[in-house]
Structures are given as C-alpha cells and as structure tokens.
Scaffold this motif. Structure first.
Motif, short mmCIF file in Angstrom:
data_model
loop_
_atom_site.label_atom_id
_atom_site.label_comp_id
_atom_site.label_asym_id
_atom_site.label_seq_id
_atom_site.Cartn_x
_atom_site.Cartn_y
_atom_site.Cartn_z
N SER A 126 3.87 29.31 30.48
CA SER A 126 3.57 28.59 29.23
C SER A 126 4.81 27.97 28.59
O SER A 126 4.70 27.33 27.54
N GLN A 127 5.97 28.13 29.20
CA GLN A 127 7.20 27.59 28.62
C GLN A 127 7.26 26.07 28.80
O GLN A 127 6.92 25.54 29.85
N THR A 128 7.70 25.39 27.74
CA THR A 128 7.92 23.95 27.82
C THR A 128 9.38 23.65 27.50
O THR A 128 10.11 24.50 26.99
N PHE A 129 9.80 22.40 27.78
CA PHE A 129 11.23 22.10 27.80
C PHE A 129 11.57 20.79 27.07
O PHE A 129 10.75 19.88 26.98
N ALA A 130 12.80 20.73 26.60
CA ALA A 130 13.42 19.50 26.12
C ALA A 130 14.74 19.35 26.85
O ALA A 130 15.43 20.34 27.12
N LEU A 131 15.12 18.11 27.16
CA LEU A 131 16.38 17.83 27.82
C LEU A 131 17.27 17.04 26.86
O LEU A 131 16.86 16.00 26.33
N VAL A 132 18.48 17.55 26.63
CA VAL A 132 19.43 16.90 25.72
C VAL A 132 20.73 16.67 26.47
O VAL A 132 21.28 17.60 27.08
N GLY A 133 21.22 15.45 26.44
CA GLY A 133 22.49 15.13 27.09
C GLY A 133 23.36 14.30 26.18
O GLY A 133 22.89 13.39 25.49
N TYR A 134 24.64 14.62 26.15
CA TYR A 134 25.60 13.88 25.34
C TYR A 134 26.70 13.33 26.24
O TYR A 134 27.34 14.07 26.99
N SER A 135 26.93 12.02 26.20
CA SER A 135 28.01 11.37 26.92
C SER A 135 27.88 11.65 28.42
O SER A 135 26.88 11.29 29.04
N GLN A 136 28.87 12.32 29.03
CA GLN A 136 28.74 12.66 30.45
C GLN A 136 27.48 13.48 30.70
O GLN A 136 26.84 13.36 31.75
N GLY A 137 27.11 14.29 29.73
CA GLY A 137 25.90 15.10 29.86
C GLY A 137 24.64 14.27 29.95
O GLY A 137 23.66 14.68 30.58
N ALA A 138 24.64 13.08 29.34
CA ALA A 138 23.49 12.18 29.49
C ALA A 138 23.38 11.70 30.93
O ALA A 138 22.28 11.60 31.49
N GLY A 139 24.52 11.44 31.56
CA GLY A 139 24.52 11.08 32.98
C GLY A 139 23.98 12.19 33.84
O GLY A 139 23.27 11.96 34.83
N VAL A 140 24.29 13.43 33.47
CA VAL A 140 23.75 14.60 34.18
C VAL A 140 22.22 14.58 34.11
O VAL A 140 21.53 14.82 35.11
N MET A 141 21.67 14.30 32.94
CA MET A 141 20.22 14.30 32.77
C MET A 141 19.56 13.15 33.52
O MET A 141 18.46 13.30 34.08
N HIS A 142 20.21 12.00 33.57
CA HIS A 142 19.67 10.89 34.36
C HIS A 142 19.60 11.28 35.83
O HIS A 142 18.60 11.02 36.52
N ALA A 143 20.68 11.88 36.32
CA ALA A 143 20.71 12.29 37.73
C ALA A 143 19.67 13.37 38.00
O ALA A 143 18.99 13.35 39.04
N ALA A 144 19.52 14.31 37.08
CA ALA A 144 18.53 15.39 37.26
C ALA A 144 17.12 14.83 37.28
O ALA A 144 16.27 15.29 38.06
N ALA A 145 16.86 13.85 36.43
CA ALA A 145 15.50 13.30 36.32
C ALA A 145 15.02 12.73 37.65
O ALA A 145 13.81 12.77 37.94
N ASP A 146 15.93 12.24 38.45
CA ASP A 146 15.54 11.69 39.76
C ASP A 146 15.10 12.78 40.73
O ASP A 146 14.47 12.47 41.76
N GLU A 147 15.44 14.04 40.43
CA GLU A 147 15.14 15.14 41.34
C GLU A 147 14.10 16.11 40.79
O GLU A 147 13.66 17.02 41.50
N ILE A 148 13.70 15.95 39.56
CA ILE A 148 12.73 16.87 38.96
C ILE A 148 11.35 16.62 39.58
O ILE A 148 10.88 15.48 39.61
N PRO A 149 10.70 17.64 40.08
CA PRO A 149 9.36 17.45 40.65
C PRO A 149 8.39 16.88 39.61
O PRO A 149 8.37 17.31 38.45
N LYS A 150 7.58 15.91 40.02
CA LYS A 150 6.65 15.28 39.08
C LYS A 150 5.66 16.28 38.50
O LYS A 150 5.15 16.08 37.39
N ALA A 151 5.41 17.35 39.21
CA ALA A 151 4.48 18.37 38.71
C ALA A 151 5.01 19.02 37.42
O ALA A 151 4.21 19.58 36.65
N LEU A 152 6.32 18.93 37.20
CA LEU A 152 6.91 19.52 35.99
C LEU A 152 6.96 18.55 34.82
O LEU A 152 7.28 18.97 33.69
#
Length: 227
Positions: A126-152
């Motif tokens: 039942s857990q849900t998520f938010a993704l927050v990235g700042y500066s280089q961390g935003a690049g991390v989230m962009h890269a992660a988004a390409d690998e996150i399973p669509k089921a999630l």
C-alpha cells in the motif's frame, strides 16, 4: 564546525540581498564537487504509507543541526514540511555521492532509486512514492525514470525537480516518460542558469530553500499523496 557551516549556508540561502544583480556567494566551507558521505544508517526500515525519495544536489550537505538527512537546500525542508503535514510520510535519502563524478554518480543514484522502488513496492503493497531531485539529483531522477517498471507508475504520485538542468533542453527533452510526466512539477528560480536559459547568476541556484519554492512543492506532494 558543522553547525557553523549550516548556519552560514542557511543565512546565505534565506537572506535576500538587495542592490546587486548577482549577489556574491560567501564562503560556506563547502567545496563543490566533493562527495557527500553515504550513510546507510539513514535508510528507513519497514513500511510507511508514503515515502519521498530525495536525490540531493552536488556536494549538498545535510542540515545536521536540525536532524537533516536529505540535503540542506531542498531535501531537508521538503521532507520536514511534508511529514509535518502528512502523518505516515517519511523520506529516503538516495544513496549516491553527489560528487563531480557525475556520470558514475548518476548511474549509481538512478540504480538506487529503481532498486528502492522495486523493493518497497514488493514489501509494502500500500506504500506510495514521491520523487524529488535537486540539481544533479534531478538528473538522477531522469535517469531512474527510464528504468522504472511501468507497473510501478501508479504508485508514484508526484515528481518534483528543483534547478533541473534538463529544463534548459526544452519541453521535449526535459520530459519524463508518459505516465510519469503528467505528475511532474519543475521548480526553477528566476536567474538560475542551471535550469533557466536566461539565467546568469549561480547564486539563485542555491535559493530553493526559500518558502516561495518549498511551500508550493510541499503542497503539490501532499495533495498528490492524498488523491
């Protein structure tokens, strides 16, 4: 020493400087490019209703004097404000060094995001998520988004990027994958050259701790979790 550093940085980021087009950045003791210590002991255990995954900016220290674990400029104020408004929420500090080794760091951070989402989704139905990235961390989230399973995707309720360098690339290249992009919010300070093509002052890349940036982002995250 750490308390002095956080006080100096806090004053820098909160204070409004008048009469200058580009305020000078005082010496805070932070060497940009140095890695931030990775602290596995800060990883939350078990399940929660809501989890905010935070990828910090380059060399961004924690607000240790205030119990911070996520980055003094963005992560610490976002997590502390969301958890104050929303019982059952907590933060997760993305385990990556946020150093000048951007390519390897982005790979490490993005993989950590994906692994964390997969593991928590499996262990906590039942857990849900938010993704927050700042500066280089935003690049991390962009890269992660390409690998996150669509089921999630349905369990990721919001994405908030601060000072995102991808934003300079235009509306097409800065997009997240369909299914996530509709839940994304970009926070870009006027004058910030990292995310704003007309920005010319690095000082403004360090001002996201201000309420005019943090408060709307917090409300966005809280409302997304509730809906």
């Amino acid at each position: 020493m750490q308390t002095q550093l956080t006080l100096q940085l806090g004053l820098l980021l909160i204070g409004l400087v008048t009469g200058q087009t580009c305020p000078e950045i005082p010496d805070t003791g932070v060497t940009i490019g140095d890695p931030v210590p990775i602290k596995p002991e800060n990883i939350p255990k078990g399940c929660s209703d809501y989890e905010i995954l935070v990828a910090r900016g380059t060399s961004e220290p924690d607000y240790v004097a205030g119990g911070g674990k996520f980055g003094i400029i963005v992560g610490d104020p976002v997590v502390s404000n969301v958890t104050a408004k929303l019982p059952g929420a907590r933060g997760y500090p993305v385990q990556y060094p946020a150093s000048s080794a951007v390519i390897t760091g982005t790979r490490q951070g993005s993989q950590d995001v994906v692994n964390r989402l997969k593991a928590q989704a499996a262990a906590c139905p039942s857990q849900t998520f938010a993704l927050v990235g700042y500066s280089q961390g935003a690049g991390v989230m962009h890269a992660a988004a390409d690998e996150i399973p669509k089921a999630l995707y349905p369990r990721i309720k919001s994405l908030v990027m601060f000072g995102d360098g991808y934003k300079r690339l235009g509306s097409t290249l800065s997009r997240f994958p369909s299914g996530l992009n509709e839940k994304a919010r970009q926070v870009c300070a006027t004058g910030d050259p990292v995310c704003n093509t007309s920005g010319e002052c690095t000082y403004y890349h360090l001002t996201y701790i201000r309420p005019e940036y943090i408060d709307p982002a917090v409300d966005f995250i809280v409302n997304a979790f509730k809906n």
